[in-house]
Write a protein that holds these residues in place. Structure first.
Motif, short mmCIF file in Angstrom:
data_model
loop_
_atom_site.label_atom_id
_atom_site.label_comp_id
_atom_site.label_asym_id
_atom_site.label_seq_id
_atom_site.Cartn_x
_atom_site.Cartn_y
_atom_site.Cartn_z
N GLN A 239 0.83 -1.21 0.00
CA GLN A 239 0.00 0.00 0.00
C GLN A 239 0.86 1.25 0.00
O GLN A 239 0.58 2.21 -0.72
CB GLN A 239 -0.91 0.02 1.23
CG GLN A 239 -2.02 -1.00 1.17
CD GLN A 239 -2.94 -0.89 2.38
OE1 GLN A 239 -2.72 -0.09 3.27
NE2 GLN A 239 -3.98 -1.71 2.39
N ALA A 240 1.89 1.20 0.82
CA ALA A 240 2.79 2.36 0.86
C ALA A 240 3.40 2.58 -0.52
O ALA A 240 3.46 3.71 -1.00
CB ALA A 240 3.89 2.14 1.90
N LEU A 241 3.80 1.51 -1.15
CA LEU A 241 4.43 1.62 -2.47
C LEU A 241 3.44 2.21 -3.47
O LEU A 241 3.77 3.14 -4.22
CB LEU A 241 4.92 0.24 -2.94
CG LEU A 241 5.54 0.23 -4.33
CD1 LEU A 241 6.77 1.12 -4.39
CD2 LEU A 241 5.89 -1.20 -4.75
N ALA A 242 2.21 1.67 -3.47
CA ALA A 242 1.21 2.18 -4.41
C ALA A 242 0.98 3.66 -4.19
O ALA A 242 0.92 4.45 -5.13
CB ALA A 242 -0.09 1.40 -4.23
N TRP A 243 0.88 4.02 -2.92
CA TRP A 243 0.62 5.43 -2.61
C TRP A 243 1.79 6.32 -3.05
O TRP A 243 1.61 7.35 -3.67
CB TRP A 243 0.36 5.57 -1.11
CG TRP A 243 0.17 6.97 -0.67
CD1 TRP A 243 -0.92 7.77 -0.91
CD2 TRP A 243 1.09 7.78 0.06
NE1 TRP A 243 -0.74 9.01 -0.36
CE2 TRP A 243 0.49 9.05 0.24
CE3 TRP A 243 2.37 7.56 0.60
CZ2 TRP A 243 1.12 10.08 0.92
CZ3 TRP A 243 2.99 8.59 1.28
CH2 TRP A 243 2.37 9.83 1.43
N MET A 244 3.00 5.86 -2.75
CA MET A 244 4.17 6.68 -3.09
C MET A 244 4.33 6.82 -4.60
O MET A 244 4.61 7.91 -5.10
CB MET A 244 5.44 6.07 -2.47
CG MET A 244 5.46 6.17 -0.94
SD MET A 244 6.87 5.34 -0.18
CE MET A 244 8.04 6.70 -0.01
N VAL A 245 4.13 5.73 -5.31
CA VAL A 245 4.25 5.80 -6.77
C VAL A 245 3.19 6.74 -7.34
O VAL A 245 3.47 7.58 -8.20
CB VAL A 245 4.14 4.39 -7.41
CG1 VAL A 245 3.99 4.50 -8.92
CG2 VAL A 245 5.37 3.56 -7.05
N GLY A 290 9.35 0.49 12.57
CA GLY A 290 9.24 -0.96 12.46
C GLY A 290 8.29 -1.45 11.40
O GLY A 290 8.17 -2.64 11.17
N LEU A 291 7.61 -0.54 10.71
CA LEU A 291 6.69 -0.99 9.65
C LEU A 291 7.37 -1.06 8.29
O LEU A 291 6.76 -1.50 7.33
CB LEU A 291 5.47 -0.06 9.57
CG LEU A 291 4.58 0.00 10.81
CD1 LEU A 291 3.27 0.70 10.49
CD2 LEU A 291 4.28 -1.39 11.32
N GLY A 292 8.61 -0.59 8.23
CA GLY A 292 9.36 -0.75 6.99
C GLY A 292 9.33 0.46 6.08
O GLY A 292 9.12 0.32 4.88
N LYS A 293 9.59 1.62 6.64
CA LYS A 293 9.66 2.82 5.79
C LYS A 293 10.84 2.74 4.83
O LYS A 293 10.75 3.16 3.69
CB LYS A 293 9.79 4.08 6.66
CG LYS A 293 8.56 4.39 7.47
CD LYS A 293 8.65 5.75 8.13
CE LYS A 293 9.55 5.78 9.32
NZ LYS A 293 9.00 5.09 10.50
N THR A 294 11.94 2.19 5.34
CA THR A 294 13.13 2.08 4.50
C THR A 294 12.86 1.15 3.32
O THR A 294 13.16 1.50 2.16
CB THR A 294 14.32 1.54 5.33
OG1 THR A 294 14.44 2.33 6.50
CG2 THR A 294 15.59 1.60 4.53
N LEU A 295 12.27 0.02 3.60
CA LEU A 295 11.97 -0.93 2.52
C LEU A 295 11.00 -0.32 1.52
O LEU A 295 11.18 -0.44 0.31
CB LEU A 295 11.39 -2.22 3.12
CG LEU A 295 10.90 -3.27 2.12
CD1 LEU A 295 11.99 -3.62 1.11
CD2 LEU A 295 10.43 -4.52 2.84
N ALA A 296 9.98 0.37 2.02
CA ALA A 296 9.02 1.00 1.11
C ALA A 296 9.73 1.99 0.20
O ALA A 296 9.43 2.07 -1.01
CB ALA A 296 7.93 1.70 1.91
N THR A 297 10.67 2.72 0.74
CA THR A 297 11.40 3.71 -0.05
C THR A 297 12.29 3.04 -1.09
O THR A 297 12.37 3.48 -2.24
CB THR A 297 12.23 4.61 0.87
OG1 THR A 297 11.37 5.16 1.87
CG2 THR A 297 12.89 5.72 0.10
N ILE A 298 12.95 1.97 -0.68
CA ILE A 298 13.78 1.24 -1.64
C ILE A 298 12.90 0.69 -2.76
O ILE A 298 13.23 0.80 -3.94
CB ILE A 298 14.55 0.11 -0.92
CG1 ILE A 298 15.60 0.72 0.01
CG2 ILE A 298 15.20 -0.82 -1.94
CD1 ILE A 298 16.29 -0.28 0.91
#
Length: 876
Positions: A239-245, A290-298
DNA sequence: ACCGCCGGGTGCC
DNA sequence: ACCGCCGGGTGCC
């Protein structure tokens, strides 16, 4: 394969002289101050030399005036549009000149000179802030009316009224005015009643709701990561990825803008322009830790790599994506690039030093090994400043300190280059608009901008401004418009203001907490966490030493009480408490110089030495001090003669701006630059080695720990433990019995070189038999990113000042990836300062849970609180 | 007329 | 500026 440019910069990153600036201050917590209720005392408004406190401003009244000279300037104004009034003291014709600018900063005209005369006086002496709204701005050829609102401190009201009266002007009182807030916009007709200021508690709960209530219905779309992402994403990360893109590829108008007859209108300021306001291609990812902001950004970087397309996995298919591989010395082996490629290609990531290595690890972990990507760590004295080289990287990692120090240099390469994307990790780092790193970050040029932070609002609404300004969200890049359209209306409880703020935040942030749910299931399902307090009784001998030190300290502190100088001897009081805390752990810890107080007869050298000792005491007492001026971790700490510690640049600025009679922001004592004492460079842990000479003895706490460890091993030899203390010397003492009992252990200190840290963490996280089952961890060690999920037991050897610091430490193993229930044992010595610390901790916790930032206490209340706490700490 | 009045020139600060 | 203000031209009714 990933290719990091591990040249000398990399080596520097791993070397020991690193960390010097973070040794004392890994948390943004306020533990030290909160112990004594200092945080209320330290609120920005009381600090001279920072920005004017606009929060306490009241509306004096309004006045209709005229803007003249329109035909000489290009700036245009609409009906009901806000304008900015700006002094122009160097005007050749009138030193009282006051310019009128529109929202875009284009000059519209001047205030008529008769009115400019009193305005100049009022503005120059900061008696009031004067704001304008032009009721009828269109089609004026020569002059236009302007409705002015005067805001200031109550105590300045009469002076302002008198000054205006002298020049024949009279303010219309605010209550009868249509201009309660001086706000423009559609709702600008008179509110029925005067706005009522919200209480701090109300504001707190509203702020909390702001982020918690975001109904993320529209953000539930999921998106798979590109092939290049080597790690499967969890649903909330998709979801984070979809939103960021979608944010990066958005073509929508920014919030509060509308298109009307080929003009773009801002609905807050009523500003209009022909040019389309730039869409904010980015936002704030405010997920909990801990929810993975770094991973979402990568994932974002790889998935929305270029032109809305992902980074291809196959090698060198398209010229556009030919990447280069660097050797260990940073020389370029092959660079092929399509010169016709347009625009920047590099993502710049800025993070605190403490998480730099985490980023590197995460890139290595989450990028498929067959994907080529250039990552350059821009750090260390030998970092490449070649723009051609840097602009060919895919990713550049650097720190806020580097960014800020480069910004001071005229040819700063980071600020000369244009970036595809800038990511600010731990973005609340730029919450202070006056800090160098904030200014440096705001001046970066980038197409896409992201802020990662778990705490988007730390103290107040003010914290948001820098973030919005960084996102280049018009018109908030200018603080005046942020303040007039959002901050003040919200603070005044104006109708709709909170709704507006919420709409704004919802528009640009995504936030999930650990308890958020996706389709009815929690985002993260963490095992349970249980905390036990285990009481320890001192042996008779230990008790004797403890009592004698306590009696001695108590006598000294009683004397301060009688003299009424407790707060002046603050550092000495802390010293007593520190020694008692140490004695609760182990008698050998307490070898500190007993810091004697400064006396009048001291030679300058003696005074200096005492001050240095006090500063070291404050810095090392396990409390993460913040500078009361910038509210950030101490940078180049210096101590004043009145024994208060600040960042050197901060306090120098205060002295500069207040000369010749600068006063200490904390106690109002006289201040002089030449009286500031700096912290001498740390001698390497020689003190520990010295102690190594002493014969090892155990202590009650060590016995209790060893007993528990051995018990645990009998039950399950594979279970892994963290042993946490604020005293690294104590950790060293614990090593001896660990070895004797045959435990395999590793250790993590704040002062360890990066390479050693990584090794320590990796070996501990390793699940093979024979790998360490124990990690000795200093409470301060490591940043928030630290992952120690291999541990399921924690032994906290001594209570921390700040309960939040303890929680943060527990979260290092109680986080994503933890499979077992986590059991935490806190060792607390009975009838000791530790028990008293727990009581104060509890009080603080209740206070923090009840109301936001508590209530604003008066200076005398603050002092009383501190005194009470000192009393209860040492049983007076 | 050391005034009033007229009408042209002119115009931010 | 369809104003105000300035300053030169002018001057009974």
């Amino acid at each position: 394969m990933l290719s990091f440019c591990r040249d000398s910069a990399w080596k520097y990153l791993q070397s020991t002289h690193l960390g010097g600036d973070r040794t004392y201050s890994h948390y943004t917590s306020r533990d030290f101050s909160s112990q004594f209720g200092l945080e209320d005392f330290l609120c920005t408004d009381d600090i001279p030399g920072t920005d004017e406190d606009t929060d306490s401003a009241v509306l004096f009244g309004t006045l209709r005036g005229n803007v003249v000279g329109l035909r000489y300037y290009t700036g245009v104004v609409n009906n009901n549009e806000m304008v900015a009034l700006q002094r122009e003291p160097n005007n050749l014709y009138d030193k009282n000149a006051v310019k009128v600018n529109n929202v875009n900063g284009n000059q519209v005209g001047h205030i008529k000179k008769e009115l400019a005369a009193p305005l100049a006086y009022i503005m120059d002496n900061k008696l009031a802030i004067v704001e304008g709204v032009v009721p009828y701005g269109a089609k004026n050829a020569f002059t236009m009316p302007v409705q002015m609102s005067f805001w200031g401190k109550e105590e300045n009201k009469q002076t302002v009224l008198d000054k205006l009266k002298m020049h024949g002007f009279k303010l219309a009182p605010p209550s009868k005015s249509n201009w309660v807030s001086g706000r423009a916009g559609p709702s600008y007709s008179a509110p029925g009643h005067a706005a009522v200021q919200m209480t701090t508690e109300q504001l707190k709960s509203e702020f909390d709701k702001l982020f918690e209530d975001l109904k993320e219905d529209d953000k539930t779309h999921e998106m798979e990561g590109a092939e290049a992402v080597g790690t499967p994403l969890l649903p909330h990360q998709k979801q984070a990825l979809a939103w960021m893109v979608s944010r990066e590829n958005s073509k929508e108008l920014p919030l509060f803008w509308e298109e009307k007859n080929s003009f773009y209108y801002n609905t807050l300021t009523n500003f209009a322009e022909k040019e389309r306001p730039e869409t904010v291609l980015g936002g704030i990812l405010a997920d909990d830790m801990g929810l993975g902001k770094t991973l979402a950004t990568i994932a974002l970087i790889l998935t929305n790599f270029h032109d809305g397309k992902p980074l291809p996995v196959e090698k060198i298919k398209s010229d556009q994506f030919v990447t280069s591989i660097f050797s260990g010395t940073g020389s370029v082996q092959s660079v092929k690039k399509n010169d016709s490629e347009e625009g920047p290609r590099t993502t710049l990531i800025i993070c605190p030093l403490s998480v730099l290595s985490n980023w590197i690890d995460q890139f290595e972990q989450h990028i498929r090994p067959d994907v080529h990507l250039n990552i350059y760590v821009y750090y260390g004295p030998d970092r490449s400043k070649d723009p051609a080289f840097l602009s060919k990287q895919d990713i550049i990692l650097t720190t806020y300190n580097i960014l800020a120090s480069d910004y001071g240099v005229s040819d700063s390469v980071l600020h000369r280059l244009k970036w595809l994307r800038v990511v600010l990790d731990e973005g609340h780092t730029i919450r202070n608009p006056n800090a160098q790193q904030t200014k440096a970050a705001l001046n970066l040029e980038a197409q896409r901008r992201w802020i990662l932070t778990g705490t988007p609002i730390q103290n107040s609404l003010k914290d948001l401004w820098s973030l919005l300004s960084f996102l280049k969200l018009k018109p908030f890049t200018d603080r005046e418009w942020w303040h007039r359209t959002i901050q003040r209306p919200v603070m005044l409880g104006e109708q709709g203001a909170l709704r507006r703020l919420q709409a704004l935040i919802k528009n640009i942030t995504l936030r999930r907490t650990k308890t958020s749910k996706i389709k009815g299931k929690p985002v993260l399902e963490l095992p349970e966490r249980k905390i036990f307090i285990q009481h320890v009784t001192l042996t008779e001998e230990e008790r004797k030493i403890y009592q004698s030190v306590k009696n001695e300290g108590k006598a000294a502190i009683s004397r301060y009480f009688n003299e009424g100088t407790v707060l002046a001897h603050y550092a000495d009081v802390l010293g007593v408490v520190l020694r008692l805390r140490q004695l609760c752990c182990h008698p050998h810890l307490c070898t500190n110089t007993s810091s004697s107080s400064c006396q009048i007869g001291d030679t300058p050298e003696e005074l200096r030495e005492k001050l240095v000792n006090k500063m070291k005491l404050i810095l090392s007492s396990g409390s993460d001090e913040e500078c009361a001026i910038c509210l950030d971790s101490l940078n180049l700490p210096v101590i004043t003669h009145c024994a208060h510690v600040f960042c050197k640049p901060c306090i120098c600025e205060v002295i500069q701006s207040e000369q010749p009679n600068a006063k200490c922001p904390l106690c109002r004592n006289e201040l002089r630059v030449e009286h500031l004492v700096e912290c001498p460079p740390e001698e390497s842990d020689s003190s520990i080695e010295k102690k190594g000479d002493r014969e090892w003895i155990s202590s009650s706490k060590i016995n209790a720990l060893m007993h528990a460890l051995i018990d645990l091993r009998k039950q399950n030899p594979a279970v892994k433990c963290l042993i946490v203390s604020q005293f690294t010397t104590f950790l060293s003492l614990i090593e001896t019995p660990l070895k004797e009992s045959g435990f395999v252990f590793t250790r993590l200190n704040g002062s360890m070189a990066q390479k050693k840290r990584v090794q320590a963490i990796q070996s501990f996280q390793d699940s093979q038999t024979g790998s360490p089952t124990i990690m000795l961890l200093s409470l301060k060690a490591g940043g928030v990113g630290l992952n120690l999920t291999a541990a399921s037991r924690v032994f906290l050897m001594d209570p921390a000042w700040n309960p939040a610091a303890e929680d943060q430490c527990f979260d290092r193993c109680h986080r994503l990836g933890q499979k077992q229930d986590v059991v935490i044992t806190k060792f607390i010595v009975k009838n000791s300062v530790e028990e008293n610390m727990l009581k104060i901790q509890k009080k603080k916790r209740e206070l923090a849970a009840g109301a936001f930032a508590a209530k604003k206490l008066t200076v005398s209340e603050v002092k009383q609180t501190k005194i009470n706490e000192i009393k209860s700490l040492i049983d007076l």
